[in-house]
Design a protein around this motif. Structure first.
Motif, short mmCIF file in Angstrom:
data_model
loop_
_atom_site.label_atom_id
_atom_site.label_comp_id
_atom_site.label_asym_id
_atom_site.label_seq_id
_atom_site.Cartn_x
_atom_site.Cartn_y
_atom_site.Cartn_z
N PRO A 1 31.58 43.19 -7.53
CA PRO A 1 30.49 43.63 -7.23
C PRO A 1 29.51 43.56 -8.24
CG PRO A 1 32.11 45.07 -6.44
CD PRO A 1 32.87 44.05 -7.32
N LEU A 2 29.97 43.86 -9.37
CA LEU A 2 28.98 43.97 -10.59
C LEU A 2 28.62 42.50 -10.84
CD1 LEU A 2 31.04 46.32 -12.99
CD2 LEU A 2 29.18 47.04 -11.70
N LEU A 3 29.41 41.47 -11.17
CA LEU A 3 28.86 40.17 -11.24
C LEU A 3 27.87 39.77 -9.98
CD1 LEU A 3 32.13 38.73 -12.33
CD2 LEU A 3 30.31 39.20 -13.62
N ARG A 4 28.14 40.18 -8.82
CA ARG A 4 27.29 39.58 -7.63
C ARG A 4 26.07 40.37 -7.62
NH1 ARG A 4 31.71 41.50 -4.35
NH2 ARG A 4 33.15 39.75 -3.96
N ILE A 5 25.86 41.66 -8.15
CA ILE A 5 24.35 42.31 -8.51
C ILE A 5 23.80 41.64 -9.92
CG2 ILE A 5 24.95 44.54 -9.67
CD1 ILE A 5 23.25 45.67 -7.63
N ALA A 6 24.62 41.35 -10.55
CA ALA A 6 24.05 40.71 -11.88
C ALA A 6 23.26 39.38 -11.58
CB ALA A 6 25.24 40.52 -13.04
N ARG A 7 24.14 38.50 -10.71
CA ARG A 7 23.54 37.10 -10.32
C ARG A 7 22.10 37.36 -9.60
NH1 ARG A 7 29.27 35.98 -9.29
NH2 ARG A 7 30.02 35.15 -11.21
N ILE A 8 22.13 38.55 -8.62
CA ILE A 8 21.00 38.42 -7.93
C ILE A 8 19.73 39.03 -8.81
CG2 ILE A 8 20.00 39.91 -6.24
CD1 ILE A 8 22.76 39.94 -4.81
N THR A 9 20.17 40.00 -9.76
CA THR A 9 19.45 40.49 -10.91
C THR A 9 18.66 39.33 -11.61
OG1 THR A 9 20.37 42.48 -11.01
CG2 THR A 9 18.86 42.02 -12.70
N ARG A 10 19.61 38.25 -11.98
CA ARG A 10 19.08 37.31 -12.83
C ARG A 10 18.30 36.39 -12.06
NH1 ARG A 10 23.11 33.11 -15.81
NH2 ARG A 10 24.07 32.87 -13.34
N ALA A 11 18.59 36.05 -10.97
CA ALA A 11 17.47 35.28 -9.97
C ALA A 11 15.95 36.04 -9.74
CB ALA A 11 18.12 35.00 -8.54
N LEU A 12 16.33 37.30 -9.57
CA LEU A 12 14.90 38.23 -9.64
C LEU A 12 14.20 38.04 -10.71
CD1 LEU A 12 15.98 41.80 -7.79
CD2 LEU A 12 14.24 40.19 -7.07
N SER A 13 14.82 38.23 -12.12
CA SER A 13 13.98 38.21 -13.39
C SER A 13 13.53 36.72 -13.40
CB SER A 13 15.04 38.47 -14.47
OG SER A 13 15.88 37.50 -14.59
N LEU A 14 13.94 35.81 -12.88
CA LEU A 14 13.51 34.57 -13.04
C LEU A 14 12.48 34.06 -11.95
CD1 LEU A 14 17.00 32.63 -14.19
CD2 LEU A 14 15.11 33.09 -15.39
N SER A 15 12.68 34.64 -10.75
CA SER A 15 11.75 34.38 -9.72
C SER A 15 10.19 34.50 -9.96
CB SER A 15 12.03 35.23 -8.40
OG SER A 15 11.65 36.46 -8.64
N GLU A 16 9.46 33.30 -9.72
CA GLU A 16 8.02 33.35 -9.93
C GLU A 16 6.96 33.41 -8.68
OE1 GLU A 16 7.29 29.96 -12.34
OE2 GLU A 16 8.58 30.71 -13.97
N GLU A 17 7.85 33.36 -7.51
CA GLU A 17 7.15 33.15 -6.20
C GLU A 17 7.38 34.73 -5.63
OE1 GLU A 17 8.07 30.18 -3.68
OE2 GLU A 17 7.84 28.56 -5.28
N ASP A 18 6.42 35.24 -4.92
CA ASP A 18 6.42 36.49 -4.28
C ASP A 18 7.36 36.57 -3.37
OD1 ASP A 18 4.69 37.44 -6.02
OD2 ASP A 18 2.90 37.32 -4.55
N ALA A 19 7.45 35.58 -2.53
CA ALA A 19 8.42 35.57 -1.19
C ALA A 19 9.75 35.52 -1.66
CB ALA A 19 8.20 34.22 -0.28
N GLU A 20 10.03 34.77 -2.61
CA GLU A 20 11.29 34.46 -3.43
C GLU A 20 11.93 36.14 -3.90
OE1 GLU A 20 13.85 31.88 -6.60
OE2 GLU A 20 11.75 32.20 -6.74
N PHE A 21 11.09 36.67 -4.58
CA PHE A 21 11.32 37.93 -5.01
C PHE A 21 11.55 38.97 -3.90
CE2 PHE A 21 10.77 42.06 -6.68
CZ PHE A 21 11.07 42.14 -8.16
N ALA A 22 10.73 38.95 -2.88
CA ALA A 22 11.16 39.86 -1.72
C ALA A 22 12.46 39.65 -0.82
CB ALA A 22 9.76 39.74 -0.83
N GLN A 23 12.79 38.27 -0.95
CA GLN A 23 13.98 38.03 -0.18
C GLN A 23 15.26 38.32 -1.06
OE1 GLN A 23 13.80 33.67 0.73
NE2 GLN A 23 12.86 34.40 2.79
N LEU A 24 14.98 38.24 -2.41
CA LEU A 24 16.00 38.67 -3.37
C LEU A 24 16.32 40.16 -3.42
CD1 LEU A 24 15.52 35.90 -5.94
CD2 LEU A 24 17.48 36.17 -4.70
#
Length: 195
Positions: free
Chosen positions: A89-112
């Motif tokens: 679970p720690l790795l799962r939330i880390a992967r989502i956090t990495r995607a959040l930090s890299l997201s540049e679009e508002d809709a993508e950030f909201a979905q993540l």
């Protein structure tokens, strides 16, 4: 006079169940959490600065450096293999956090962010043993930090207006079986060798 008393095997297993011990994943998760906190603070400093004022350039540089530190910490964490089931679970939330930090679009950030805001079984450690409790505390702290990140002005309007609940569709069957593990501590410790 010596009195002997028999001890049931279940009591012996419970008595000798180890407490929390760090793995490479939990250590790197702690590094990531500290870096994420520093990034959030740097972004908060930027909220109150005038971007047009050259005297505030150091705050911008600090925020960029803090974001880079979070990215490096997340890359190191996501590249670390799980040593036990409780690391997943720690790795799962880390992967989502990495995607959040890299997201540049508002809709993508909201979905993540919706994946984290709806605390599903994939972002929890099952069981009531000390290891599961400690990992769940780490996950809760990560969710709080990400809620603070989402509350920053860059993302607050997006999260309040467009947040869509979204669950991962590509979850392997083996990992969904893990979320239904029993509450007994010794069985949860039967993970990868060296755990």
């Amino acid at each position: 006079m010596t009195v002997y008393q028999s001890i049931h095997s279940a009591g012996v297993l419970e008595a000798f169940a180890p407490g929390f011990t760090h793995t490479s994943v939990t250590r790197r998760f702690g590094v990531m959490q500290r870096a994420l906190g520093a990034w959030i603070e740097a972004e908060r400093d930027l909220e109150h600065s005038g971007s047009w004022d050259p005297a505030c350039d150091h705050w911008l540089r600090d925020a960029e450096a803090a974001r880079a530190a979070v990215g490096a910490a997340l890359d190191a964490l996501c590249d670390t293999p799980a040593e036990r089931l409780e690391d997943r679970p720690l790795l799962r939330i880390a992967r989502i956090t990495r995607a959040l930090s890299l997201s540049e679009e508002d809709a993508e950030f909201a979905q993540l962010y919706a994946r984290i805001a709806t605390s599903g079984a994939l972002l929890r450690c099952p069981g009531r043993h000390p290891l599961a409790r400690r990992v769940n505390l780490m996950l809760a702290e990560a969710r709080r930090a990400l809620a603070q990140l989402a509350a920053l002005p860059d993302h607050a309007v997006v999260i309040e207006g467009e947040c869509v609940e979204m669950m991962p569709e590509d979850v392997p069957v083996a990992e969904t079986g893990f979320t239904e593990a029993s509450d007994t501590y010794p069985q949860a410790m039967q993970a990868a060798p060296g755990a």
